[in-house]
Every structure is written in structure tokens, then in C-alpha cells.
Motif scaffolding. Structure first.
Motif, PDB file in Angstrom:
ATOM      1  N   PHE A   1      55.247 -67.638  68.089  1.00 32.82           N
ATOM      2  CA  PHE A   1      53.969 -68.050  68.669  1.00 32.82           C
ATOM      3  C   PHE A   1      53.899 -67.700  70.153  1.00 32.82           C
ATOM      4  N   MET A   2      52.689 -67.444  70.609  1.00 33.97           N
ATOM      5  CA  MET A   2      52.382 -67.263  72.027  1.00 33.97           C
ATOM      6  C   MET A   2      50.941 -67.741  72.219  1.00 33.97           C
TER       7      MET A   2
ATOM      8  N   CYS B   1      37.252 -71.133  70.886  1.00 38.21           N
ATOM      9  CA  CYS B   1      38.481 -71.275  71.679  1.00 38.21           C
ATOM     10  C   CYS B   1      38.401 -72.507  72.576  1.00 38.21           C
ATOM     11  N   ASN B   2      39.478 -73.284  72.601  1.00 32.27           N
ATOM     12  CA  ASN B   2      39.578 -74.475  73.447  1.00 32.27           C
ATOM     13  C   ASN B   2      40.529 -74.219  74.615  1.00 32.27           C
ATOM     14  N   LEU B   3      40.129 -74.641  75.804  1.00 32.36           N
ATOM     15  CA  LEU B   3      40.972 -74.481  76.992  1.00 32.36           C
ATOM     16  C   LEU B   3      41.936 -75.641  77.183  1.00 32.36           C
ATOM     17  N   THR B   4      41.708 -76.746  76.489  1.00 26.61           N
ATOM     18  CA  THR B   4      42.382 -77.995  76.856  1.00 26.61           C
ATOM     19  C   THR B   4      43.363 -78.501  75.797  1.00 26.61           C
ATOM     20  N   ARG B   5      43.862 -77.635  74.946  1.00 27.60           N
ATOM     21  CA  ARG B   5      44.769 -78.077  73.886  1.00 27.60           C
ATOM     22  C   ARG B   5      46.230 -78.123  74.341  1.00 27.60           C
ATOM     23  N   GLU B   6      46.940 -79.136  73.870  1.00 24.97           N
ATOM     24  CA  GLU B   6      48.372 -79.295  74.114  1.00 24.97           C
ATOM     25  C   GLU B   6      49.119 -78.811  72.870  1.00 24.97           C
ATOM     26  N   SER B   7      49.019 -77.532  72.594  1.00 25.38           N
ATOM     27  CA  SER B   7      49.488 -76.983  71.321  1.00 25.38           C
ATOM     28  C   SER B   7      50.987 -77.154  71.109  1.00 25.38           C
ATOM     29  N   TRP B   8      51.747 -77.280  72.178  1.00 26.39           N
ATOM     30  CA  TRP B   8      53.199 -77.450  72.030  1.00 26.39           C
ATOM     31  C   TRP B   8      53.525 -78.743  71.273  1.00 26.39           C
ATOM     32  N   LYS B   9      52.679 -79.744  71.382  1.00 29.97           N
ATOM     33  CA  LYS B   9      52.938 -81.010  70.696  1.00 29.97           C
ATOM     34  C   LYS B   9      52.874 -80.841  69.185  1.00 29.97           C
TER      35      LYS B   9
ATOM     36  N   LEU C   1      63.822 -75.129  67.085  1.00 27.11           N
ATOM     37  CA  LEU C   1      62.668 -74.737  67.893  1.00 27.11           C
ATOM     38  C   LEU C   1      63.122 -74.244  69.253  1.00 27.11           C
ATOM     39  N   LYS C   2      62.658 -73.048  69.607  1.00 27.60           N
ATOM     40  CA  LYS C   2      62.884 -72.501  70.942  1.00 27.60           C
ATOM     41  C   LYS C   2      61.508 -72.293  71.567  1.00 27.60           C
ATOM     42  N   LEU C   3      61.140 -73.167  72.489  1.00 22.38           N
ATOM     43  CA  LEU C   3      59.794 -73.164  73.082  1.00 22.38           C
ATOM     44  C   LEU C   3      59.897 -73.158  74.593  1.00 22.38           C
ATOM     45  N   GLN C   4      59.140 -72.296  75.226  1.00 22.18           N
ATOM     46  CA  GLN C   4      59.124 -72.207  76.688  1.00 22.18           C
ATOM     47  C   GLN C   4      57.693 -72.281  77.200  1.00 22.18           C
ATOM     48  N   HIS C   5      57.535 -72.904  78.367  1.00 22.29           N
ATOM     49  CA  HIS C   5      56.262 -72.908  79.082  1.00 22.29           C
ATOM     50  C   HIS C   5      56.323 -71.845  80.179  1.00 22.29           C
ATOM     51  N   LEU C   6      55.210 -71.200  80.438  1.00 20.80           N
ATOM     52  CA  LEU C   6      55.174 -70.243  81.538  1.00 20.80           C
ATOM     53  C   LEU C   6      53.766 -70.109  82.084  1.00 20.80           C
TER      54      LEU C   6
ATOM     55  N   ILE D   1      52.500 -71.247  76.246  1.00 24.93           N
ATOM     56  CA  ILE D   1      53.774 -71.534  75.595  1.00 24.93           C
ATOM     57  C   ILE D   1      54.122 -70.331  74.723  1.00 24.93           C
ATOM     58  N   TYR D   2      55.418 -70.084  74.538  1.00 24.03           N
ATOM     59  CA  TYR D   2      55.821 -69.025  73.623  1.00 24.03           C
ATOM     60  C   TYR D   2      57.229 -69.322  73.123  1.00 24.03           C
TER      61      TYR D   2
END
Length: 244
Positions: A172-173, A202-210, A220-225, A238-239
Motif C-alpha cells: 500500500f501507498m 477522495c477524502n483528505l482527512t482519513r487515518e488509513s493507517w488505523k 505489518l511494515k508501515l511507515q509515515h512520510l 503511509i506506505y
């Protein structure tokens, strides 16, 4: 801040009232489905240019998840115009899923430009219901800039887990909401309702990592950038990948 956001949202909504009227009449959604693929052709080229190093990093170990035969069966969820094809390894067998049938002619062009891949089929379906794809039939599922616009992230991820074989991986990215108390967060909150209409849900305000963290993956290997992209509003990303 909440009052300021409300006032600015109201002002922008008044300016965008013709779009809201078209949407109320059901015409805007129809127009978006027709025109969005043309917009994505241009935007995906620019995005790939800016994110090329991150995409290469993300997809660098795809081959590790090939099946016992050594062949990689990959499903791209929300495939769009096929902008990710050039990052997939040679010989990879690709199935594409997208709810918008108007992407098909652009996919055909991308397939012709990426002869290193074996294209299987294009399935017109929402990610929440990919019943055309068999249980445990995929080594890898790829999803980039999709979770921002789906109706149900949890259901999407359930379907991803269903079609993945045991030990398969979800890549995912995604752009996500910015950190609170930043100007980026402020403007995301202000512009989100109009952005949703202009960019086909498209939503700008989603916390998709949750949603990804809550899904039933074993690893799970998840990074914020902060992505090196031109549009400030979508820089928080996130990716990574998750293993079933």
C-alpha cells in the motif's frame, strides 16, 4: 479553529454551489466517472515522477512473495490507468480491479507499454466485493491512492485478506490526514468536502493507517512520510506492506 473551519467551509461551499447542484441531480457523479480517467492519466505521470524512488523501494521485494512455481500472481486494487505496471517484476501475472469501467482503454495502452508483464483480466468491481476473484488465489495485492476514496476500508481489507494466499502480501501507498495543529491539517479540514466532489470521492482527512493496523495481518511494515509531491495537501503518506 473549529469555527474558522466551519466559516471557510461554508464560504467555499457557496462558491462551489453549481457543483453541489449537479451532484444533487446525479449529473456530477456521471461526469466524474467519464472524465476522471483523463485527469488521472496526467496526474499519475506527475506523481510517478515525484515518487519514483519511493515506489521502487516499496515494490523492491515483490518477488519474495512468488508462489511455489516461482511465478508471481498479483492483483492491483483500484488499478486506474496502470501507472504502477512499470514497477512490477518481469513475468508477473496481473489482474486489475477497478469500479470505473472507463479506465479500461487506458489500461490497454499501459499493458501494451509494459510487455514484461502477463495481463490476466480487468474486473469491474468495487474493492468491497471482489467475488469474481477466488479465495487465496493471489500472492500479492497492490493498493496505491485507493483507501482515500473507498466506501468501507475495513471491508476492503477483509476482501484483500480473502483473495491472498497464506503468506501472501498486501502492498500500500496512501495519502492520509496531516498531524493536528499544522496548517496542512487546517486546510485539509476546510477543503475536504469540495475536494471529495472534485476528485471522485477522495477524502483528505482519513487515518488509513488505523484500518491497516486493525486488519488481520500477521506482519505489518508501515511507515509515515512527507511525500515529495507538488500538492501540499496530499504530502502526508503511509506506505509499506502487510503479510497474511
Amino acid at each position: 479553529m473549529a469555527l474558522t473551519i466551519f466559516i471557510l467551509r461554508l464560504a467555499i461551499s457557496i462558491l462551489a454551489s453549481p457543483i453541489y447542484l449537479l451532484n444533487l441531480l446525479g449529473l456530477w457523479s456521471w461526469l466524474c466517472k467519464k472524465m476522471f480517467p483523463y485527469l488521472m492519466v496526467r496526474l499519475s505521470v506527475k506523481y510517478n515522477e515525484e515518487m519514483v524512488s519511493k515506489k521502487r523501494e516499496l515494490f523492491s521485494n515483490l518477488k519474495e512473495f512468488a508462489g511455489p512455481s516461482g511465478k508471481l500472481s498479483l492483483l492491483e486494487l483500484g488499478c486506474g490507468t496502470g501507472a504502477n505496471f512499470k514497477f512490477f517484476p518481469p513475468g508477473c501475472s496481473v489482474t486489475c480491479v477497478d469500479p470505473n469501467p472507463n479506465f479500461e482503454k487506458f489500461l490497454i495502452k499501459s499493458i501494451a507499454e509494459n510487455r514484461h508483464l502477463q495481463f490476466e483480466r480487468f474486473v469491474v468491481a468495487a474493492g468491497e466485493n471482489m467475488h469474481q476473484v477466488a479465495d487465496g488465489s493471489m500472492d500479492v495485492v497492490v493498493c496505491t491512492l485507493v483507501l482515500c476514496s473507498v466506501e468501507n476500508q475495513e471491508r476492503i481489507l477483509q476482501e484483500v485478506c480473502r483473495v491472498l494466499r497464506p503468506g501472501g502480501a498486501f502492498y500500500f501507498m496512501e495519502h492520509v490526514v496531516a498531524e493536528r495543529s499544522t496548517w496542512n491539517y487546517f486546510w485539509q479540514q476546510v477543503l475536504d468536502p469540495v475536494w471529495y466532489l472534485l476528485f471522485d470521492g477522495c477524502n483528505l482527512t482519513r487515518e488509513s493507517w488505523k484500518a491497516v493496523e486493525k486488519a488481520s495481518f500477521s506482519k505489518l511494515k508501515l511507515q509515515h512520510l512527507q511525500a515529495p509531491v507538488s500538492w501540499e495537501l496530499v504530502r502526508p503518506h503511509i506506505y509499506g506492506y502487510a503479510v497474511k
